[in-house]
Design an enzyme around this catalytic site. Structure first.
Site, mmCIF file in Angstrom:
data_model
loop_
_atom_site.group_PDB
_atom_site.id
_atom_site.type_symbol
_atom_site.label_atom_id
_atom_site.label_comp_id
_atom_site.label_asym_id
_atom_site.label_seq_id
_atom_site.Cartn_x
_atom_site.Cartn_y
_atom_site.Cartn_z
ATOM 1 N N SER A 12 43.907 -12.576 129.268
ATOM 2 C CA SER A 12 43.558 -12.494 127.850
ATOM 3 C C SER A 12 42.520 -11.392 127.648
ATOM 4 C CB SER A 12 42.957 -13.840 127.432
ATOM 5 O OG SER A 12 42.278 -13.757 126.202
ATOM 6 N N TYR B 168 37.900 -21.285 126.833
ATOM 7 C CA TYR B 168 39.048 -20.396 127.040
ATOM 8 C C TYR B 168 38.614 -19.137 127.792
ATOM 9 C CZ TYR B 168 43.202 -17.676 125.482
ATOM 10 O OH TYR B 168 44.344 -16.922 125.408
HETATM 11 C C1 GCO Z 1 41.250 -15.869 119.735
HETATM 12 C C2 GCO Z 1 42.688 -15.586 120.129
HETATM 13 C C3 GCO Z 1 42.751 -15.037 121.519
HETATM 14 C C4 GCO Z 1 44.156 -14.612 121.842
HETATM 15 C C5 GCO Z 1 44.325 -13.823 123.101
HETATM 16 C C6 GCO Z 1 43.483 -12.591 123.144
HETATM 17 O O1 GCO Z 1 40.979 -16.922 119.201
HETATM 18 O O2 GCO Z 1 40.420 -14.982 119.953
HETATM 19 O O3 GCO Z 1 43.497 -16.697 120.005
HETATM 20 O O4 GCO Z 1 42.204 -15.894 122.407
HETATM 21 O O5 GCO Z 1 45.003 -15.708 121.859
HETATM 22 O O6 GCO Z 1 44.169 -14.593 124.262
HETATM 23 O O7 GCO Z 1 43.810 -11.857 124.272
#
Ligand code: GCO
Ligand code: CA
Length: 261
Positions: free
Chosen positions: A145, A158
Site C-alpha cells: 500500500s 493498516y
Molecule cells: C486510505 C485508503 C488507502 C488505500 C491504499 C493506498 O484510507 O488511505 O483506503 O489505504 O486503500 O491502500 O495505497
C-alpha cells in the site's frame, strides 16, 4: 523469441479476488495464460464474482476460506492441489482497513487488521512454500500500500500491517531465494475500488486531495496493476527478489504541490 511473460501451465491463487484489485489482478493473470484460483470469504460475493469472470470469458475456480485460519488454509491448499494443481503463483491480496483515530482504536480492532493484512500473508506463504520448494520454485506477490511507506490520519493499524508486509516480503525473499522462490510486493497507490468508495465521492475533500497529491492527477484504474502482477508472476522477474514495486501514478516520487485556491 521466448515470451518471458507467458503464464501457461502455471496455477495462480489470488486471495480476496471476488472484487476490486484482487479481481483485476486475477483477470490479468488469467489473460496471460495462468489457471487462476480465486479465494473469497463470502458465498454470495463469490457467486457474483464468478459471473463477472465468466462475462470476461475467463474460467476461474473459486474457493471459499478464511485466510487468517491456518487450519482452513492448509486444508484448502491441499484441496486446490488435488482439484486444480499445485500453486506456482500466490498473490496475497486479501486485506482490510479500519479508519479510526489511533486514540480511539481498541487493541482488538488493531489485532484484527494486523491478522488479516500481515499474519495471513505469512500463513498463506508458508502453506504454499513447501510444494514450491519440492517443485523447484515459485512466485509470491504481497499486495502492499502507500501506507507501506507513508502515514495518514486514522489508518494506524493498516499502516503498521502494510509496513510489516514489506519486511515480511524482504525476509521471505531472504530465506527462500535459494529455493528459486521470488517474493516481491506491489504497492498500489490510490485506486477506484469499493475500499476507497467512501473517500472517493465527488466534493469529498479526500477525493480532491488524492487527485492533487497524485502526479498523474487521477485515481488508478484496477486494470493498471495488470502489467506489474504479470511481470512479478512470470519468468521475466526471475532475478527480482524482495522488491516492492509501487504502482501509484508517481505519489511516492513527490512531496506534492500546493492546493490551488
Ligand atoms: C486510505 C485508503 C488507502 C488505500 C491504499 C493506498 O484510507 O488511505 O483506503 O489505504 O486503500 O491502500 O495505497
Ligand atoms: Ca503446473
Amino acid at each position: 523469441m521466448e515470451n518471458l511473460f507467458d503464464l501457461t501451465g502455471k496455477v495462480a491463487l489470488v486471495t480476496g479476488a471476488t472484487h476490486g484489485l484482487g479481481m483485476a489482478m486475477a483477470k490479468a493473470l488469467a489473460k496471460n495464460g495462468a489457471t487462476v484460483v480465486v479465494n473469497g470469504n463470502t458465498p454470495s460475493k463469490m457467486e457474483n464474482a464468478l459471473h463477472q469472470y465468466a462475462a470476461d470469458g475467463l474460467e476461474v475456480k473459486g474457493y471459499l476460506f478464511d485466510v487468517t485460519d491456518a487450519a482452513a488454509v492448509a486444508a484448502s491448499i491441499e484441496k486446490i492441489a488435488s482439484e486444480v494443481g499445485e500453486i506456482d503463483i500466490l498473490v496475497n491480496n486479501a486485506g482490510m482497513i479500519m479508519r479510526v483515530p489511533a486514540l480511539e482504536m481498541s487493541p482488538e480492532d488493531f489485532r484484527k487488521v494486523v491478522d488479516v493484512d500481515l499474519v495471513s500473508p505469512f500463513i498463506m506463504s508458508q502453506a504454499v512454500a513447501h510444494s514450491m520448494i519440492r517443485r523447484g520454485g515459485g512466485k509470491i506477490i504481497n499486495i502492499c500500500s502507500m501506507m507501506t511507506e507513508l502515514g495518514r490520519d486514522t489508518v494506524t493499524a493498516y499502516a503498521a500491517a502494510k509496513g510489516g508486509l514489506k519486511m515480511l516480503t524482504r525476509n521471505l525473499a531472504t530465506e527462500w531465494a535459494k529455493y528459486n522462490i521470488q517474493v516481491n510486493g506491489i504497492g498500489p497507490g490510490y485506486f477506484a475500488t469499493d475500499q476507497t468508495a467512501p473517500i472517493r465521492v465527488d466534493g469529498h475533500p479526500f477525493n480532491d486531495f488524492i487527485i492533487n497529491r497524485t502526479p498523474a492527477g487521477k485515481w488508478g484504474d484496477p486494470m493498471d496493476l495488470g502489467g506489474t502482477v504479470v511481470f512479478l508472476a512470470s519468468k521475466a522477474s526471475s532475478f527480482v527478489n524482495g522488491q516492492i514495486v509501487y504502482v501509484d501514478g508517481g505519489i511516492l516520487a513527490t512531496i506534492g504541490k500546493p492546493i490551488e485556491p
